[in-house]
Design a protein around this motif. Structure first.
Motif, PDB file in Angstrom:
ATOM      1  N   UNK A 137      40.981  38.658  23.654  1.00  0.00           N
ATOM      2  CA  UNK A 137      40.792  38.780  25.025  1.00  0.00           C
ATOM      3  C   UNK A 137      39.913  38.583  25.549  1.00  0.00           C
ATOM      4  N   UNK A 138      40.434  37.798  27.000  1.00  0.00           N
ATOM      5  CA  UNK A 138      39.202  37.239  27.576  1.00  0.00           C
ATOM      6  C   UNK A 138      39.159  37.631  29.126  1.00  0.00           C
ATOM      7  N   UNK A 139      37.902  36.596  29.700  1.00  0.00           N
ATOM      8  CA  UNK A 139      37.997  37.798  30.800  1.00  0.00           C
ATOM      9  C   UNK A 139      38.221  36.029  31.630  1.00  0.00           C
ATOM     10  N   UNK A 140      38.343  36.764  32.951  1.00  0.00           N
ATOM     11  CA  UNK A 140      37.850  35.298  33.785  1.00  0.00           C
ATOM     12  C   UNK A 140      36.314  35.621  34.873  1.00  0.00           C
ATOM     13  N   UNK A 141      36.458  34.351  34.933  1.00  0.00           N
ATOM     14  CA  UNK A 141      34.547  34.328  35.266  1.00  0.00           C
ATOM     15  C   UNK A 141      34.314  35.035  36.759  1.00  0.00           C
ATOM     16  N   UNK A 142      33.704  36.404  36.790  1.00  0.00           N
ATOM     17  CA  UNK A 142      33.518  37.421  38.032  1.00  0.00           C
ATOM     18  C   UNK A 142      33.526  36.405  39.405  1.00  0.00           C
ATOM     19  N   UNK A 143      32.424  35.322  39.454  1.00  0.00           N
ATOM     20  CA  UNK A 143      32.147  35.022  40.273  1.00  0.00           C
ATOM     21  C   UNK A 143      33.046  33.931  41.164  1.00  0.00           C
ATOM     22  N   UNK A 190      50.642  35.755  43.665  1.00  0.00           N
ATOM     23  CA  UNK A 190      49.308  34.586  44.119  1.00  0.00           C
ATOM     24  C   UNK A 190      48.613  34.426  42.966  1.00  0.00           C
ATOM     25  N   UNK A 191      47.365  33.709  43.423  1.00  0.00           N
ATOM     26  CA  UNK A 191      45.899  33.687  42.652  1.00  0.00           C
ATOM     27  C   UNK A 191      45.002  34.762  42.654  1.00  0.00           C
ATOM     28  N   UNK A 192      44.582  35.170  41.752  1.00  0.00           N
ATOM     29  CA  UNK A 192      43.835  36.323  41.741  1.00  0.00           C
ATOM     30  C   UNK A 192      43.771  37.634  42.132  1.00  0.00           C
ATOM     31  N   UNK A 193      44.855  37.530  42.244  1.00  0.00           N
ATOM     32  CA  UNK A 193      46.108  38.888  42.391  1.00  0.00           C
ATOM     33  C   UNK A 193      45.710  40.053  41.038  1.00  0.00           C
ATOM     34  N   UNK A 194      45.890  39.815  39.720  1.00  0.00           N
ATOM     35  CA  UNK A 194      46.466  40.881  38.857  1.00  0.00           C
ATOM     36  C   UNK A 194      44.942  41.045  38.234  1.00  0.00           C
ATOM     37  N   UNK A 195      44.921  42.612  38.084  1.00  0.00           N
ATOM     38  CA  UNK A 195      43.205  42.810  37.437  1.00  0.00           C
ATOM     39  C   UNK A 195      43.362  42.438  35.844  1.00  0.00           C
ATOM     40  N   UNK A 196      45.030  42.519  35.173  1.00  0.00           N
ATOM     41  CA  UNK A 196      44.697  42.503  33.701  1.00  0.00           C
ATOM     42  C   UNK A 196      46.003  41.669  33.356  1.00  0.00           C
ATOM     43  N   UNK A 197      46.792  41.156  32.165  1.00  0.00           N
ATOM     44  CA  UNK A 197      47.451  40.009  32.022  1.00  0.00           C
ATOM     45  C   UNK A 197      48.017  40.133  30.477  1.00  0.00           C
ATOM     46  N   UNK A 211      47.802  29.646  29.657  1.00  0.00           N
ATOM     47  CA  UNK A 211      46.778  30.201  29.382  1.00  0.00           C
ATOM     48  C   UNK A 211      45.915  29.546  31.400  1.00  0.00           C
ATOM     49  N   UNK A 212      46.834  28.224  31.487  1.00  0.00           N
ATOM     50  CA  UNK A 212      45.838  27.979  33.199  1.00  0.00           C
ATOM     51  C   UNK A 212      46.681  28.456  33.869  1.00  0.00           C
ATOM     52  N   UNK A 213      47.853  29.290  33.821  1.00  0.00           N
ATOM     53  CA  UNK A 213      48.243  30.502  34.710  1.00  0.00           C
ATOM     54  C   UNK A 213      48.057  31.509  34.983  1.00  0.00           C
ATOM     55  N   UNK A 214      47.600  32.613  33.798  1.00  0.00           N
ATOM     56  CA  UNK A 214      46.326  33.300  33.555  1.00  0.00           C
ATOM     57  C   UNK A 214      45.866  32.933  33.976  1.00  0.00           C
ATOM     58  N   UNK A 215      44.163  32.292  33.764  1.00  0.00           N
ATOM     59  CA  UNK A 215      43.400  32.550  34.683  1.00  0.00           C
ATOM     60  C   UNK A 215      43.540  32.126  36.655  1.00  0.00           C
ATOM     61  N   UNK A 216      44.788  31.583  36.208  1.00  0.00           N
ATOM     62  CA  UNK A 216      45.001  31.665  38.026  1.00  0.00           C
ATOM     63  C   UNK A 216      45.551  32.796  38.962  1.00  0.00           C
ATOM     64  N   UNK A 217      46.664  33.495  38.195  1.00  0.00           N
ATOM     65  CA  UNK A 217      46.524  34.514  39.030  1.00  0.00           C
ATOM     66  C   UNK A 217      46.080  35.885  38.694  1.00  0.00           C
ATOM     67  N   UNK A 218      44.676  35.582  37.592  1.00  0.00           N
ATOM     68  CA  UNK A 218      43.792  36.929  37.232  1.00  0.00           C
ATOM     69  C   UNK A 218      42.971  36.986  38.392  1.00  0.00           C
ATOM     70  N   UNK A 219      42.195  38.025  39.049  1.00  0.00           N
ATOM     71  CA  UNK A 219      41.015  38.454  40.041  1.00  0.00           C
ATOM     72  C   UNK A 219      39.963  37.891  39.056  1.00  0.00           C
ATOM     73  N   UNK A 220      38.678  37.050  40.123  1.00  0.00           N
ATOM     74  CA  UNK A 220      38.015  37.446  39.308  1.00  0.00           C
ATOM     75  C   UNK A 220      36.926  38.951  38.513  1.00  0.00           C
TER      76      UNK A 220
END
Length: 245
Positions: free
Chosen positions: A239-245, A122-129, A144-153
């Motif tokens: 290392x990278x982070x999905x934007x928190x917003x 699911x979208x926004x469902x994983x803390x770390x990948x 990388x797009x999939x990583x961005x999709x599944x990671x939580x903000x």
């Protein structure tokens, strides 16, 4: 069926067309030791340390292969209250990972997933990948797009991948060494399966520099993008982070 030949697929590899990693699954760890002279073990230990240093409850280790990263991660963190998923597209690779992780069955789940299309996550469902040594043999933009999709903000992405030695002469010498040694060692280790080392060599040679990969991550929408070169730059941990917003 059409196979991906995107410019972001450095090795021009499509697992649907040539399941080379399924064929060499039983020899994959041997190949890693031979190609890196065993140094990959240090790289993976460092990646595990980086993952363990992040706050997370749910982790997916994508393209887990034989489970090396998870095996190095488990002894250095408390698994209580955490969910770890070891995922790979290859059933034969997962079968080996399952045997190696059998004693941790209550902690680690195994799942067959295509890193380019993880529709079951699911979208926004994983803390770390985490991803290790796979971007060079797939369409990294899609991954990388999939990583961005599944990671939580605010979720964290950690990637170990081929990189570039900053001293041009040394980098060219390294590529020359690999172009000579990789075919010979690959042929011996795989019983003459030429595709096994052809994809890996092309992926290493045509993969972007650490700086270029960091730029790609930023352009895709990741923030706090950084990298650490290891072994002069033969590989780098991004290392990278999905934007928190």
């Amino acid at each position: 069926m059409s196979f991906n030949t995107s410019p972001s697929n450095a090795a021009e590899y499509a697992w649907e067309k040539d399941d080379v990693f399924g064929r060499i699954a039983s020899r994959y760890d041997l190949l890693c030791d031979m190609f890196s002279c065993g140094i990959h073990r240090l790289w993976k230990r460092r990646v595990a340390q980086r993952i363990a240093s992040e706050p997370w409850n749910t982790l997916i280790d994508g393209a887990t292969g034989t489970g090396d990263i998870i095996l190095r991660l488990l002894p250095i963190l408390s698994a209580q209250g955490r969910t770890m998923i070891a995922a790979d597209i290859s059933p034969k690779m997962l079968a080996i990972a399952e045997r190696r992780l059998d004693r941790f069955a209550e902690t680690v789940k195994l799942c067959q997933l295509d890193a380019e299309n993880m529709s079951s996550i699911a979208d926004n469902s994983v803390d770390a990948y985490s991803l290790s040594l796979v971007l060079k043999i797939c369409d990294r933009q899609r991954v990388l797009r999939e990583a961005l999709r599944i990671l939580k903000p605010g979720g964290r992405l950690i990637v170990l991948e081929a990189s570039n030695i900053r001293i041009g002469l040394l980098h060219r010498a390294y590529l020359r060494y690999m172009s000579i040694c990789m075919p010979a060692l690959g042929w011996l280790a795989t019983g003459g399966d030429a595709s096994a080392y052809r994809y890996l060599l092309q992926g290493i040679r045509d993969f972007p520099t650490a700086e270029a990969l960091a730029t790609e991550m930023t352009q895709l929408g990741f923030t706090e993008v950084a990298f650490e070169r290891l072994s002069l730059g033969i590989v780098a941990i991004h290392s990278a982070r999905k934007p928190a917003a």
